[in-house]
Design an enzyme around this catalytic site. Structure first.
Site, PDB file in Angstrom:
ATOM      1  N   SER A  55       1.257   1.063   6.414  1.00  0.00           N
ATOM      2  CA  SER A  55      -0.092   0.682   6.842  1.00  0.00           C
ATOM      3  C   SER A  55      -0.638   1.655   7.877  1.00  0.00           C
ATOM      4  CB  SER A  55      -0.084  -0.729   7.441  1.00  0.00           C
ATOM      5  OG  SER A  55       0.411  -1.672   6.524  1.00  0.00           O
TER       6      SER A  55
HETATM    7  N1  SAH Z   1       4.866  -3.540   6.764  1.00  0.00           N
HETATM    8  C1  SAH Z   1       4.948  -2.377   5.892  1.00  0.00           C
HETATM    9  C2  SAH Z   1       3.743  -2.313   4.975  1.00  0.00           C
HETATM   10  C3  SAH Z   1       4.140  -2.043   3.581  1.00  0.00           C
HETATM   11  S1  SAH Z   1       2.896  -2.317   2.348  1.00  0.00           S
HETATM   12  C4  SAH Z   1       5.110  -1.101   6.696  1.00  0.00           C
HETATM   13  O1  SAH Z   1       4.986  -1.139   7.934  1.00  0.00           O
HETATM   14  O2  SAH Z   1       5.404  -0.063   6.102  1.00  0.00           O
HETATM   15  C5  SAH Z   1       3.256  -3.971   1.828  1.00  0.00           C
HETATM   16  C6  SAH Z   1       4.633  -4.271   1.336  1.00  0.00           C
HETATM   17  O3  SAH Z   1       4.641  -5.622   0.834  1.00  0.00           O
HETATM   18  C7  SAH Z   1       5.126  -3.401   0.197  1.00  0.00           C
HETATM   19  O4  SAH Z   1       6.331  -2.798   0.553  1.00  0.00           O
HETATM   20  C8  SAH Z   1       5.301  -4.378  -0.972  1.00  0.00           C
HETATM   21  O5  SAH Z   1       6.383  -4.040  -1.833  1.00  0.00           O
HETATM   22  C9  SAH Z   1       5.554  -5.682  -0.244  1.00  0.00           C
HETATM   23  N2  SAH Z   1       5.286  -6.896  -1.037  1.00  0.00           N
HETATM   24  C10 SAH Z   1       4.334  -7.094  -1.971  1.00  0.00           C
HETATM   25  N3  SAH Z   1       4.408  -8.349  -2.471  1.00  0.00           N
HETATM   26  C11 SAH Z   1       5.450  -8.959  -1.837  1.00  0.00           C
HETATM   27  C12 SAH Z   1       6.033 -10.271  -1.914  1.00  0.00           C
HETATM   28  N4  SAH Z   1       5.581 -11.212  -2.758  1.00  0.00           N
HETATM   29  N5  SAH Z   1       7.092 -10.536  -1.107  1.00  0.00           N
HETATM   30  C13 SAH Z   1       7.576  -9.605  -0.239  1.00  0.00           C
HETATM   31  N6  SAH Z   1       7.057  -8.359  -0.131  1.00  0.00           N
HETATM   32  C14 SAH Z   1       6.016  -8.035  -0.910  1.00  0.00           C
END
Ligand code: SAH
Length: 204
Positions: A55
């Site tokens: 993000s």
């Molecule tokens: N907090 C992360 C942001 C990653 S983007 C960072 O700091 O890098 C969002 C993430 O949510 C992705 O890795 C994606 O695979 C995950 N995601 C999507 N749907 C999900 C679900 N149902 N349960 C858990 N994770 C999920």
């Protein structure tokens, strides 16, 4: 470069000193694939593995500020991704439980975070829509992917006075803060538009 990023965040309205200090300390370049390292301290989101993104720092700061984390708070994160947000929460003193549904990212980040000294209480490979009932209740819950709707289990796993920060919407998401006021009472605040990768439902 990290201090410049902190100044950018201050200019964009981030005020929480602890959040700014965490972002000023965490080596964001280590959370990114080598091709993007030059951009690590620009206020932008970047691709990580499995078609996901780390993000934008402003978004991480904005969500972290809304959580109002106090040392020793129990915090649940949905969407571990690169682990950057998780590291911010750990710097804030939280005991972090974080769920990731992409196995590749779960494996990579589970190895990487302890290697650079960030120890979450638990990293879980699973579906965040269900939350993590066995460790509930939480002081706060943060969702880091765009949720088409608010998953009921997440509201139910908050302590009274606990906070859920979740971007809600399909193409564009409205950052939404829920504060639990009682067993069935929630206060809701809408705090502007953001864009996230989608929170995917488990089709299995
Ligand atoms: N907090 C992360 C942001 C990653 S983007 C960072 O700091 O890098 C969002 C993430 O949510 C992705 O890795 C994606 O695979 C995950 N995601 C999507 N749907 C999900 C679900 N149902 N349960 C858990 N994770 C999920």
């Amino acid at each position: 470069m990290r201090q410049q990023l902190v100044e950018t965040l201050v200019n964009k309205g981030i005020m929480d000193e602890a959040v700014l200090k965490a972002i000023g300390k965490i080596p964001r370049h280590l959370f990114m694939d080598s091709g993007f390292i030059d951009h690590a301290y620009v206020d932008k989101a970047f691709p990580i593995a499995a078609d996901q993104t780390i993000s934008q720092p402003y978004t991480v700061a904005f969500q972290s500020e809304l959580l109002q984390v106090k040392p020793d708070d129990k915090v649940l994160e949905i969407g571990t991704g690169s682990g950057y947000q998780c590291a911010v929460l750990i710097e804030l003193g939280a005991k972090v439980y974080s769920i990731e549904r992409q196995q590749e990212l779960f494996k990579k980040t589970s190895k990487f975070l302890p290697k650079i000294g960030y120890r979450a209480k638990k990293l879980i490979f699973g579906d965040g829509y269900k939350g993590l009932p066995e460790e509930a209740p939480y002081d706060s819950i943060i969702v880091t992917a765009g949720a088409p709707f608010v998953p009921k289990p997440l509201l139910g796993q908050l302590k009274v006075d606990g906070r859920l920060v979740i971007p809600v919407g399909e193409d564009v998401q409205v950052m939404t803060l829920f504060i639990r006021k009682g067993p069935k009472e929630f206060e809701k605040h809408e705090l502007g538009e953001f864009r996230f990768v989608p929170l995917l439902e488990d089709k299995n």
